[in-house]
Scaffold this motif. Sequence first.
Motif, PDB file in Angstrom:
ATOM      1  N   PRO A 202       0.801  -1.230   0.000  1.00  0.00           N
ATOM      2  CA  PRO A 202       0.000   0.000   0.000  1.00  0.00           C
ATOM      3  C   PRO A 202       0.840   1.289   0.000  1.00  0.00           C
ATOM      4  O   PRO A 202       0.437   2.261  -0.628  1.00  0.00           O
ATOM      5  N   THR A 203       2.003   1.272   0.655  1.00  0.00           N
ATOM      6  CA  THR A 203       2.817   2.489   0.689  1.00  0.00           C
ATOM      7  C   THR A 203       3.255   2.885  -0.716  1.00  0.00           C
ATOM      8  O   THR A 203       3.085   4.034  -1.139  1.00  0.00           O
ATOM      9  N   GLY A 204       3.812   1.919  -1.458  1.00  0.00           N
ATOM     10  CA  GLY A 204       4.281   2.188  -2.812  1.00  0.00           C
ATOM     11  C   GLY A 204       3.139   2.598  -3.729  1.00  0.00           C
ATOM     12  O   GLY A 204       3.259   3.550  -4.510  1.00  0.00           O
ATOM     13  N   VAL A 235       7.806  -0.938  -9.117  1.00  0.00           N
ATOM     14  CA  VAL A 235       8.512  -2.209  -9.244  1.00  0.00           C
ATOM     15  C   VAL A 235       8.129  -3.134  -8.092  1.00  0.00           C
ATOM     16  O   VAL A 235       8.196  -2.732  -6.927  1.00  0.00           O
ATOM     17  N   GLU A 236       7.727  -4.345  -8.409  1.00  0.00           N
ATOM     18  CA  GLU A 236       7.295  -5.293  -7.371  1.00  0.00           C
ATOM     19  C   GLU A 236       7.852  -6.679  -7.679  1.00  0.00           C
ATOM     20  O   GLU A 236       7.754  -7.162  -8.803  1.00  0.00           O
ATOM     21  N   ALA A 237       8.408  -7.325  -6.645  1.00  0.00           N
ATOM     22  CA  ALA A 237       9.022  -8.642  -6.835  1.00  0.00           C
ATOM     23  C   ALA A 237       7.981  -9.735  -7.075  1.00  0.00           C
ATOM     24  O   ALA A 237       8.219 -10.681  -7.830  1.00  0.00           O
ATOM     25  N   SER A 430      -9.594  -2.673   4.957  1.00  0.00           N
ATOM     26  CA  SER A 430      -8.393  -2.046   4.396  1.00  0.00           C
ATOM     27  C   SER A 430      -8.815  -1.017   3.370  1.00  0.00           C
ATOM     28  O   SER A 430      -9.751  -1.238   2.605  1.00  0.00           O
ATOM     29  N   LEU A 431      -8.097   0.085   3.363  1.00  0.00           N
ATOM     30  CA  LEU A 431      -8.409   1.195   2.464  1.00  0.00           C
ATOM     31  C   LEU A 431      -7.109   1.678   1.848  1.00  0.00           C
ATOM     32  O   LEU A 431      -6.121   1.809   2.551  1.00  0.00           O
ATOM     33  N   ALA A 432      -7.115   1.945   0.555  1.00  0.00           N
ATOM     34  CA  ALA A 432      -5.912   2.543  -0.027  1.00  0.00           C
ATOM     35  C   ALA A 432      -6.303   3.481  -1.155  1.00  0.00           C
ATOM     36  O   ALA A 432      -7.211   3.181  -1.944  1.00  0.00           O
TER      37      ALA A 432
HETATM   38  P1  NAD Z   1       4.612  -4.211   2.364  1.00  0.00           P
HETATM   39  O1  NAD Z   1       5.428  -5.126   3.172  1.00  0.00           O
HETATM   40  O2  NAD Z   1       3.152  -4.295   2.436  1.00  0.00           O
HETATM   41  O3  NAD Z   1       5.004  -4.336   0.811  1.00  0.00           O
HETATM   42  C1  NAD Z   1       6.355  -4.354   0.377  1.00  0.00           C
HETATM   43  C2  NAD Z   1       6.426  -4.958  -1.024  1.00  0.00           C
HETATM   44  O4  NAD Z   1       7.754  -4.823  -1.499  1.00  0.00           O
HETATM   45  C3  NAD Z   1       6.115  -6.449  -1.045  1.00  0.00           C
HETATM   46  O5  NAD Z   1       5.028  -6.681  -1.915  1.00  0.00           O
HETATM   47  C4  NAD Z   1       7.417  -7.097  -1.519  1.00  0.00           C
HETATM   48  O6  NAD Z   1       7.189  -8.191  -2.383  1.00  0.00           O
HETATM   49  C5  NAD Z   1       8.091  -5.954  -2.275  1.00  0.00           C
HETATM   50  N1  NAD Z   1       9.555  -6.080  -2.313  1.00  0.00           N
HETATM   51  C6  NAD Z   1      10.401  -6.411  -1.313  1.00  0.00           C
HETATM   52  N2  NAD Z   1      11.684  -6.412  -1.728  1.00  0.00           N
HETATM   53  C7  NAD Z   1      11.665  -6.072  -3.031  1.00  0.00           C
HETATM   54  C8  NAD Z   1      12.692  -5.911  -4.017  1.00  0.00           C
HETATM   55  N3  NAD Z   1      13.973  -6.065  -3.732  1.00  0.00           N
HETATM   56  N4  NAD Z   1      12.317  -5.548  -5.268  1.00  0.00           N
HETATM   57  C9  NAD Z   1      11.011  -5.363  -5.561  1.00  0.00           C
HETATM   58  N5  NAD Z   1      10.012  -5.515  -4.681  1.00  0.00           N
HETATM   59  C10 NAD Z   1      10.326  -5.859  -3.431  1.00  0.00           C
HETATM   60  O7  NAD Z   1       5.145  -2.727   2.739  1.00  0.00           O
HETATM   61  P2  NAD Z   1       4.351  -1.359   2.937  1.00  0.00           P
HETATM   62  O8  NAD Z   1       3.555  -1.025   1.743  1.00  0.00           O
HETATM   63  O9  NAD Z   1       5.351  -0.378   3.386  1.00  0.00           O
HETATM   64  O10 NAD Z   1       3.376  -1.664   4.130  1.00  0.00           O
HETATM   65  C11 NAD Z   1       3.830  -2.025   5.422  1.00  0.00           C
HETATM   66  C12 NAD Z   1       2.647  -2.375   6.311  1.00  0.00           C
HETATM   67  O11 NAD Z   1       1.844  -1.228   6.517  1.00  0.00           O
HETATM   68  C13 NAD Z   1       1.733  -3.417   5.695  1.00  0.00           C
HETATM   69  O12 NAD Z   1       1.240  -4.246   6.709  1.00  0.00           O
HETATM   70  C14 NAD Z   1       0.617  -2.610   5.108  1.00  0.00           C
HETATM   71  O13 NAD Z   1      -0.605  -3.323   5.059  1.00  0.00           O
HETATM   72  C15 NAD Z   1       0.530  -1.427   6.037  1.00  0.00           C
HETATM   73  N6  NAD Z   1       0.064  -0.234   5.311  1.00  0.00           N
HETATM   74  C16 NAD Z   1      -1.275  -0.106   5.081  1.00  0.00           C
HETATM   75  C17 NAD Z   1      -1.751   0.990   4.367  1.00  0.00           C
HETATM   76  C18 NAD Z   1      -3.219   1.108   4.092  1.00  0.00           C
HETATM   77  O14 NAD Z   1      -3.974   0.308   4.587  1.00  0.00           O
HETATM   78  N7  NAD Z   1      -3.653   2.076   3.314  1.00  0.00           N
HETATM   79  C19 NAD Z   1      -0.860   1.958   3.895  1.00  0.00           C
HETATM   80  C20 NAD Z   1       0.504   1.798   4.134  1.00  0.00           C
HETATM   81  C21 NAD Z   1       0.951   0.689   4.851  1.00  0.00           C
END
Ligand code: NAD
Length: 494
Positions: A202-204, A235-237, A430-432
């Motif tokens: 969600p952050t990205g 970019v997503e793995a 969840s909301l984004a």
């Molecule tokens: P995340 O862990 O949810 O996602 C990180 C993503 O990066 C993963 O999908 C992973 O496969 C990818 N990744 C990792 N290494 C990589 C690489 N070397 N190259 C490419 N891709 C790679 O991280 P986040 O988005 O920061 O979220 C952290 C937590 O905070 C989560 O639990 C999330 O649900 C929560 N969050 C929620 C919201 C929302 O609800 N709106 C918003 C922000 C964060």
Amino acid sequence: GLALTGALAYSIYELRHPVEQTEPDPEKKTLVILGTGWGSVSLLKKLDTENYNVVVVSPRNYFLFTPLLPSCTTGLIEHRSIMEPIRNILRQKKASVKFYEAEATKIDYEKRVVYINDDSEIKGDISQTELPFDMLVIGVGAENATFGIPGVKDHSCFLKEVNDAQNIRKRIMDCIETAMFKDQSDDEVKRLLHMVVVGGGPTGVEFAGELQDFFNDDLKKWIPEIQHNFHITLVEALPNVLPMFSKQLIDYTESTFKEESISIRTKTMVKNVTDKYIQAEITNPDGSKTLETIPYGLLVWATGNAVRPVIRDLMGQIPAQKDSRRGLAVNEYLVVNGADNVWAVGDCAITNYAPTAQVAGQEGAFLARLFNTMAKTDEIEKELAKLSEQQSQAKSGDDRNQVLDEIRERQKQLRRTKQMGPFQYSHQGSLAYIGKERAVADISWLSGNIASGGTLTYLFWRSAYLSMCFSSRNRVLVAMDWVKARVFGRDVSR
Ligand code: NAD
């Protein structure tokens, strides 16, 4: 209308002029709370501070409403609109709470002290000291995961704290102004205007959406020369973005990004980062792998959480934490396994739930209830001890019976307070935000799941986030920022 304004004015007055607080009492137990994020602040909000000597330690003297942090990177929202001073929060408590702006550098479990370090720019005579505790709540969160990938720390921007958002905001404008510099080559212009986001959580996704909005609403109007070269790549793995959302909402997000011309590169794992390009390993449909070099101007790294050193160090001191990797293992009452009178909340604690603000907030509220109950139990037990003494000294049978009745009443109370169940997370959904005035939501209200995406969801997202803001002050500021950006556009100065 008049009554409403009056009520609002009065509540603001009340907030600004709270009642006198009672002073700390050395007889009481010292409860140290580390952190001022979602977990710790929701604990503080509901805690009856008169039961303990409460001390809060955090390098950040404010609470940050993180769900709106991506909006700060483009100047849609000013960062101060989503900050709430911790002093404001503590001022509302009945009994005074101490706050130290410092980082907890080490927790010594055996000695029951926390070492704290004031790392602000201005140093007093003392900038390092120790803080003893009877009870400890750890809510220090996590740090940004880099997986040891070379170059990440040196060249990319994270998106966790206020200064991260400010850095990104500056960097976006830097890239654009540098791309517009006289005689810049075409390749260099393309590179500088390529905004790369790593991590499809969600952050990205939210950041990519906000940045594309910035481009569509403002940048391309102010600086039309960048129109054909400004480009965002996510970019997503893994094979898809937003793994925590349903298939339907993932598809909706991916098609919205396509419309907006944000490129999504899935099955692409970043392996190396330099100051001008990233190197990523792409898994092809036939399973083979290729290495690709992708030039960038701005790189935002959003690949989730890693354990903070202070937590790793504590885990090393407690044998029961030996097998834990991702953070402090806790039991169903959030007690750190193997550590008496130490609790953990939020992203530094490992539970069965995702590390979200929602979970941390509910954990903090649970601990407040637990501590309030524990204090109540102590109080009843003291009264019981007094009563049984009275009973043994009672002269007549009537007196003794009366005391006995009271004892029975207190015992009933005691059983009731001791009945508090373990922590249970209640998922509200969840909301984004995904850009283009669209949001996705997986909401589990009442019965069944509602999965929705679109403009209506976006309006819901806005009002939900507005209502979740910490204070009325934050709410007013955020609403004004939205209106301001609508009317005047975002501020593109560096
Ligand atoms: P995340 O862990 O949810 O996602 C990180 C993503 O990066 C993963 O999908 C992973 O496969 C990818 N990744 C990792 N290494 C990589 C690489 N070397 N190259 C490419 N891709 C790679 O991280 P986040 O988005 O920061 O979220 C952290 C937590 O905070 C989560 O639990 C999330 O649900 C929560 N969050 C929620 C919201 C929302 O609800 N709106 C918003 C922000 C964060």
